[in-house]
Design an enzyme around this catalytic site. Structure first.
Site, PDB file in Angstrom:
ATOM      1  N   LYS A 203       0.860  -1.183   0.000  1.00  0.00           N
ATOM      2  CA  LYS A 203       0.000   0.000   0.000  1.00  0.00           C
ATOM      3  C   LYS A 203       0.893   1.229   0.000  1.00  0.00           C
ATOM      4  CE  LYS A 203      -3.692   2.337   2.548  1.00  0.00           C
ATOM      5  NZ  LYS A 203      -4.568   2.301   3.740  1.00  0.00           N
ATOM      6  N   ARG A 213     -10.806   9.616   1.548  1.00  0.00           N
ATOM      7  CA  ARG A 213     -10.705  10.244   2.864  1.00  0.00           C
ATOM      8  C   ARG A 213     -11.868  11.203   3.112  1.00  0.00           C
ATOM      9  NH1 ARG A 213      -4.121  11.098   2.574  1.00  0.00           N
ATOM     10  NH2 ARG A 213      -3.617   8.877   2.797  1.00  0.00           N
ATOM     11  N   LYS A 229       1.181  10.212   5.368  1.00  0.00           N
ATOM     12  CA  LYS A 229       1.281   8.871   5.950  1.00  0.00           C
ATOM     13  C   LYS A 229       2.547   8.158   5.473  1.00  0.00           C
ATOM     14  CE  LYS A 229      -3.712   8.398   6.541  1.00  0.00           C
ATOM     15  NZ  LYS A 229      -4.880   7.478   6.482  1.00  0.00           N
ATOM     16  N   LYS A 260      -2.091  -1.618  -3.710  1.00  0.00           N
ATOM     17  CA  LYS A 260      -2.973  -0.451  -3.697  1.00  0.00           C
ATOM     18  C   LYS A 260      -2.124   0.817  -3.794  1.00  0.00           C
ATOM     19  CE  LYS A 260      -6.390   1.917  -0.802  1.00  0.00           C
ATOM     20  NZ  LYS A 260      -7.012   2.021   0.528  1.00  0.00           N
ATOM     21  N   SER A 286     -10.174   5.452  -5.014  1.00  0.00           N
ATOM     22  CA  SER A 286     -11.134   6.526  -5.247  1.00  0.00           C
ATOM     23  C   SER A 286     -10.655   7.551  -6.258  1.00  0.00           C
ATOM     24  CB  SER A 286     -11.451   7.222  -3.927  1.00  0.00           C
ATOM     25  OG  SER A 286     -10.263   7.744  -3.336  1.00  0.00           O
ATOM     26  N   TYR A 325     -14.838   0.812  -7.288  1.00  0.00           N
ATOM     27  CA  TYR A 325     -16.125   1.483  -7.194  1.00  0.00           C
ATOM     28  C   TYR A 325     -16.915   1.331  -8.491  1.00  0.00           C
ATOM     29  CZ  TYR A 325     -13.656   3.264  -3.188  1.00  0.00           C
ATOM     30  OH  TYR A 325     -12.928   3.329  -2.026  1.00  0.00           O
TER      31      TYR A 325
END
Length: 335
Positions: A203, A213, A229, A260, A286, A325
Site C-alpha cells: 500500500k 478520505r 502517511k 494499492k 477513489s 467502485y
C-alpha cells in the site's frame, strides 16, 4: 487485388479481423466474479448520502446497505468491502470506538450475514475512521509518528471482534510491521481459524486517496485529505521494498495479498504475481475512479470504455480480484 503484396510468414491481423476471431484469441477476461464492491456505511435507518467527490457512490445506512448487497449478489459480485463513516462525537485520539463490540461496522456485518449470507463480507482493519487525527493507528505525539506495536495490539482485537460478528475476511490496511502475524495468531487463539486475512501488503503513500478520505471522514478529522502517511505507507518509488512487504505478509499467514492503488502500480501487480501463488487483489482507488468520471464529465473521455479498459488492465497485470467502485456498473454491463 493490390498490385503489391508483402511476402509475410505471419500476419497477426488475421486474428483481429472479426469479432468472433478476436474472441477466440482473447487472452484476458474480466467477470463479475473477479470484482469486489467497496461500500461506505453510516448510522440511520433510511439514510443515503451522495459522496460529492465520487459520482454515483453513496454512504448507506444498514437497511440501505442490505438492499445494495442483495442487488450486488444478484449481479454475481461475490464480495463487498465495508468502511464505516462515523460521527465525530465518537472519535478520539486513541480510536477506542474501534473496539466497541457494538460499533457501526460490526452491526453492519451482523446484518449482512443474516440478510445476505451468500455475499462475502470484508472489513477493513485500521484506525483512521475512529481517530480525531485521521491516522491509521495510535499516534505518538512525542515521536510525531504512529506507535507500531500498540497499534498492532488494537488491530488484533478488532479482527477478533469482526470474526465474532461473522465477517469472512479481515483486511488490515494500516501497514504496521508484524500485524498480519499478530492478527492470525489472535484469530486462531479465539477459534476463528476459518476467518481469512486479505493483507494490504503493498500500500503506497499515494495522492490518489483523497476522495476516499472525504467519504470516510478522516480528511475532516485531520483537516486535510492530503494527510502525510509516509512513515508507514510505501514510497511510490520503491519496487524492491514493496516486494519485501509482500513476502513478509505471506510468511506471516496472509491468505490474500493486495497492491494499492492499482492503475499507477501495474508493474508492481505483475511482479507480485510472478513472486507468489497466493490470490492477488488490487484496489482501484477513489482517485482513479474520480479522475475517469471527471474527464468523462468534461467530454474528454468515454466513461464506459475507459472504465472497462482500466479494469481489464489491472486484471491483465495479474490481479485475481479487483476492489473497484466501478464493480456494480461493470457487472450491470455484463447483463
Amino acid at each position: 487485388m493490390p498490385s503489391y503484396q508483402l511476402d509475410l510468414t505471419r500476419r497477426p491481423r488475421r486474428m483481429r479481423r472479426t469479432a468472433a476471431l478476436r474472441s477466440l484469441a482473447n487472452e484476458t477476461t474480466l467477470e463479475a466474479g473477479n470484482l469486489i464492491q467497496p461500500l461506505f456505511v453510516i448510522e440511520g435507518e433510511g439514510a443515503s448520502e451522495p459522496i460529492k467527490s465520487m459520482p454515483g457512490q453513496f454512504r448507506l445506512s444498514i437497511p440501505k446497505l442490505i438492499e445494495e448487497c442483495k442487488a450486488l449478489a444478484d449481479l454475481g459480485i461475490p464480495a463487498v468491502a465495508l468502511f464505516p463513516k462515523l460521527d465525530s462525537k465518537v472519535k478520539s485520539d486513541d480510536g477506542r470506538e474501534a473496539t466497541n463490540p457494538d460499533t457501526l461496522v460490526l452491526r453492519a456485518i451482523r446484518a449482512l450475514k443474516k440478510e445476505v449470507p451468500q455475499i462475502a463480507v470484508i472489513t477493513d482493519l485500521a484506525l483512521d475512521p475512529y481517530t480525531t487525527h485521521g491516522h491509521d493507528g495510535l499516534w505518538d505525539t512525542a515521536a510525531q509518528d504512529l506507535a507500531n506495536d500498540p497499534t498492532v495490539e488494537v488491530l488484533a482485537e478488532m479482527a477478533v471482534l469482526a470474526a465474532e460478528a461473522g465477517v469472512d475476511i479481515v483486511a488490515p490496511s494500516d501497514m504496521m510491521d508484524g500485524r498480519v502475524g499478530a492478527i492470525r495468531e489472535a484469530l486462531d487463539d479465539n477459534n476463528h481459524e476459518k476467518t481469512a486475512i486479505m493483507a494490504y501488503s503493498a500500500k503506497f503513500a499515494s495522492a490518489f486517496y483523497g476522495p476516499f478520505r472525504d467519504a470516510l471522514g478522516s480528511a475532516a478529522s485531520a483537516g486535510t485529505h492530503a494527510l502525510d502517511k509516509r512513515t508507514y505507507q510505501l514510497n511510490p518509488g520503491n519496487r524492491r521494498e514493496a516486494l519485501t512487504e509482500v513476502a513478509l505478509d505471506e510468511e506471516e499467514g496472509a491468505d490474500i495479498l493486495m497492491v494499492k492503488p492499482a492503475g499507477p502500480y501495474l508493474d508492481i501487480i505483475r511482479e507480485v504475481r510472478e513472486e507468489t501463488d497466493l490470490p492477488l487483489a488490487a484496489y482501484q482507488v477513489s482517485g482513479e475512479y474520480a479522475q475517469i468520471h471527471a474527464a468523462a464529465e468534461k467530454g474528454w473521455l468515454d466513461l464506459e470504455k475507459c472504465r472497462d479498459e482500466s479494469l481489464l488492465a489491472i486484471r491483465r497485470a495479474g490481479a485475481d480480484m479487483i476492489l473497484s467502485y466501478f464493480a456494480k456498473e461493470y457487472a450491470l454491463r455484463l447483463t
